[in-house]
Design a protein around this motif. Structure first.
Motif, PDB file in Angstrom:
ATOM      1  N   HIS A 152      29.121  49.863  49.052  1.00  0.00           N
ATOM      2  CA  HIS A 152      28.864  51.295  49.207  1.00  0.00           C
ATOM      3  C   HIS A 152      30.169  52.077  49.398  1.00  0.00           C
ATOM      4  O   HIS A 152      30.224  53.037  50.152  1.00  0.00           O
ATOM      5  N   GLY A 153      31.221  51.630  48.726  1.00  0.00           N
ATOM      6  CA  GLY A 153      32.492  52.331  48.797  1.00  0.00           C
ATOM      7  C   GLY A 153      33.304  52.081  50.045  1.00  0.00           C
ATOM      8  O   GLY A 153      34.360  52.684  50.230  1.00  0.00           O
ATOM      9  N   GLN A 154      32.834  51.186  50.910  1.00  0.00           N
ATOM     10  CA  GLN A 154      33.529  50.894  52.156  1.00  0.00           C
ATOM     11  C   GLN A 154      34.001  49.435  52.162  1.00  0.00           C
ATOM     12  O   GLN A 154      33.314  48.552  51.664  1.00  0.00           O
ATOM     13  N   PRO A 155      35.183  49.167  52.748  1.00  0.00           N
ATOM     14  CA  PRO A 155      35.651  47.781  52.827  1.00  0.00           C
ATOM     15  C   PRO A 155      34.817  46.980  53.823  1.00  0.00           C
ATOM     16  O   PRO A 155      34.579  47.425  54.941  1.00  0.00           O
ATOM     17  N   VAL A 156      34.353  45.813  53.406  1.00  0.00           N
ATOM     18  CA  VAL A 156      33.561  44.973  54.306  1.00  0.00           C
ATOM     19  C   VAL A 156      34.223  43.627  54.576  1.00  0.00           C
ATOM     20  O   VAL A 156      33.857  42.934  55.533  1.00  0.00           O
ATOM     21  N   ALA A 157      35.211  43.242  53.746  1.00  0.00           N
ATOM     22  CA  ALA A 157      35.846  41.945  53.957  1.00  0.00           C
ATOM     23  C   ALA A 157      37.216  41.901  53.300  1.00  0.00           C
ATOM     24  O   ALA A 157      37.481  42.612  52.329  1.00  0.00           O
ATOM     25  N   ALA A 158      38.075  41.067  53.864  1.00  0.00           N
ATOM     26  CA  ALA A 158      39.411  40.815  53.306  1.00  0.00           C
ATOM     27  C   ALA A 158      39.599  39.308  53.250  1.00  0.00           C
ATOM     28  O   ALA A 158      39.163  38.589  54.153  1.00  0.00           O
ATOM     29  N   GLU A 159      40.250  38.827  52.193  1.00  0.00           N
ATOM     30  CA  GLU A 159      40.384  37.389  52.007  1.00  0.00           C
ATOM     31  C   GLU A 159      41.828  37.009  51.699  1.00  0.00           C
ATOM     32  O   GLU A 159      42.547  37.731  50.993  1.00  0.00           O
ATOM     33  N   LEU A 160      42.231  35.862  52.229  1.00  0.00           N
ATOM     34  CA  LEU A 160      43.471  35.203  51.838  1.00  0.00           C
ATOM     35  C   LEU A 160      43.072  33.884  51.199  1.00  0.00           C
ATOM     36  O   LEU A 160      42.389  33.067  51.819  1.00  0.00           O
ATOM     37  N   LEU A 161      43.478  33.693  49.943  1.00  0.00           N
ATOM     38  CA  LEU A 161      43.143  32.499  49.192  1.00  0.00           C
ATOM     39  C   LEU A 161      44.438  31.718  48.954  1.00  0.00           C
ATOM     40  O   LEU A 161      45.362  32.210  48.299  1.00  0.00           O
ATOM     41  N   TYR A 162      44.513  30.517  49.512  1.00  0.00           N
ATOM     42  CA  TYR A 162      45.723  29.699  49.434  1.00  0.00           C
ATOM     43  C   TYR A 162      45.558  28.643  48.330  1.00  0.00           C
ATOM     44  O   TYR A 162      44.606  27.845  48.363  1.00  0.00           O
ATOM     45  N   ILE A 163      46.491  28.653  47.372  1.00  0.00           N
ATOM     46  CA  ILE A 163      46.406  27.756  46.225  1.00  0.00           C
ATOM     47  C   ILE A 163      47.761  27.090  46.011  1.00  0.00           C
ATOM     48  O   ILE A 163      48.750  27.771  45.688  1.00  0.00           O
ATOM     49  N   PRO A 164      47.857  25.778  46.168  1.00  0.00           N
ATOM     50  CA  PRO A 164      49.137  25.101  45.943  1.00  0.00           C
ATOM     51  C   PRO A 164      49.523  25.127  44.469  1.00  0.00           C
ATOM     52  O   PRO A 164      48.657  25.221  43.585  1.00  0.00           O
ATOM     53  N   ALA A 165      50.823  25.033  44.190  1.00  0.00           N
ATOM     54  CA  ALA A 165      51.310  25.077  42.810  1.00  0.00           C
ATOM     55  C   ALA A 165      50.704  23.973  41.961  1.00  0.00           C
ATOM     56  O   ALA A 165      50.470  24.151  40.757  1.00  0.00           O
ATOM     57  N   SER A 166      50.402  22.825  42.558  1.00  0.00           N
ATOM     58  CA  SER A 166      49.839  21.705  41.810  1.00  0.00           C
ATOM     59  C   SER A 166      48.451  22.002  41.254  1.00  0.00           C
ATOM     60  O   SER A 166      47.993  21.327  40.326  1.00  0.00           O
ATOM     61  N   SER A 167      47.770  23.017  41.809  1.00  0.00           N
ATOM     62  CA  SER A 167      46.437  23.373  41.319  1.00  0.00           C
ATOM     63  C   SER A 167      46.498  24.274  40.089  1.00  0.00           C
ATOM     64  O   SER A 167      45.503  24.405  39.364  1.00  0.00           O
ATOM     65  N   VAL A 168      47.639  24.918  39.872  1.00  0.00           N
ATOM     66  CA  VAL A 168      47.780  25.842  38.728  1.00  0.00           C
ATOM     67  C   VAL A 168      49.079  25.523  37.982  1.00  0.00           C
ATOM     68  O   VAL A 168      49.971  26.371  37.881  1.00  0.00           O
TER      69      VAL A 168
END
Length: 253
Positions: A135-151
């Protein structure tokens, strides 16, 4: 608001006050309305301000009240249902994902995260920041950690920085075969950076959802998502979409 004095009750005084305040919110205040200041409320109910603060904090934790910067304490709107389950074998960033990429940097993660990812504690990993709106309002914030070996196929030329690089990292992640995922939920307090992004005060109650994504027998990515506890009701299921539960029109609930 008429004057109401508290009677002697077996439960803690702040808990009884919370019940009295809750009834007042239902009958006398509209959603979004600003409450009187602490001095006025303490005088009305004949309690110490410390007792009043305990009751207000509990009501905020339950999603009845919101503390807003530069405004004060207001009556919160009904919570929205936010689904945190995703379809089986779905990586972050897959089709239908409700999160929006904000940025991506290479940084050394917290030691606890490095241990889960099985990387050296001083080894930088891709850290994707994403946000979720309702509804136009922030409800969550995320930090996604991905090691170099995964990409391993990621190149700096494809997307040097910002949301574009975040999307590039997530695209590369899709190349792995997802073997499983698990989640844990706990109550926490908003850190300064999350509080700013979610338009909350530091220390406000939040729900922290940690998700671990497994590929090749190891943790290929780790998500730490912070949800506003005052506006969100987390739901778990097979759908990864946002479910907005519209209740009947009401003043406060």
């Amino acid at each position: 608001m008429g004057s109401t004095q508290l009677e002697t009750v077996p439960e803690p005084k702040y808990w009884h006050l919370k019940t009295v305040l809750s009834e007042a919110l239902d009958s006398e205040f509209a959603v979004g309305e600003i409450l009187p200041n602490e001095r006025e409320l303490a005088a009305r109910f004949g309690v110490a301000r410390a007792t009043l603060r305990q009751a207000l904090e509990q009501l905020e934790l339950e999603g009845r009240l919101q503390r807003r910067r530069g405004v004060g304490t207001t009556v919160a709107p009904p919570r929205v249902g936010v689904a945190v389950g995703t379809e089986q074998h779905a990586w972050p960033g897959a089709a239908g994902d409700a999160w929006h990429p904000v940025d991506c940097v290479q940084a050394v993660p917290p030691s606890a995260v490095a241990d889960i990812l099985e990387t050296d504690r001083d080894q930088p990993v891709h850290t994707v920041r994403r946000s979720r709106m309702s509804h136009g309002q922030p409800v969550a914030a995320e930090l996604l950690y991905i090691p170099a070996s995964s990409v391993p196929g990621l190149t700096a030329i494809d997307a040097p920085s910002g949301p574009a690089r975040a999307r590039a990292v997530l695209r590369e992640l899709q190349h792995l075969e997802l073997e499983g995922q698990d989640r844990a939920v706990e109550l926490g307090s908003a850190r300064a950076d999350d509080a700013k992004e979610l338009d909350r005060l530091p220390g406000a109650p939040v729900l922290v959802v940690t998700a671990r994504f497994v590929a090749g027998g190891r943790t290929a990515a780790l998500s730490v998502a912070t949800y506003r506890a005052d506006t969100c009701r987390l739901t778990f299921g097979d759908s990864g979409g946002v479910e907005i539960h519209h209740g009947p029109e009401r003043r406060a609930s």
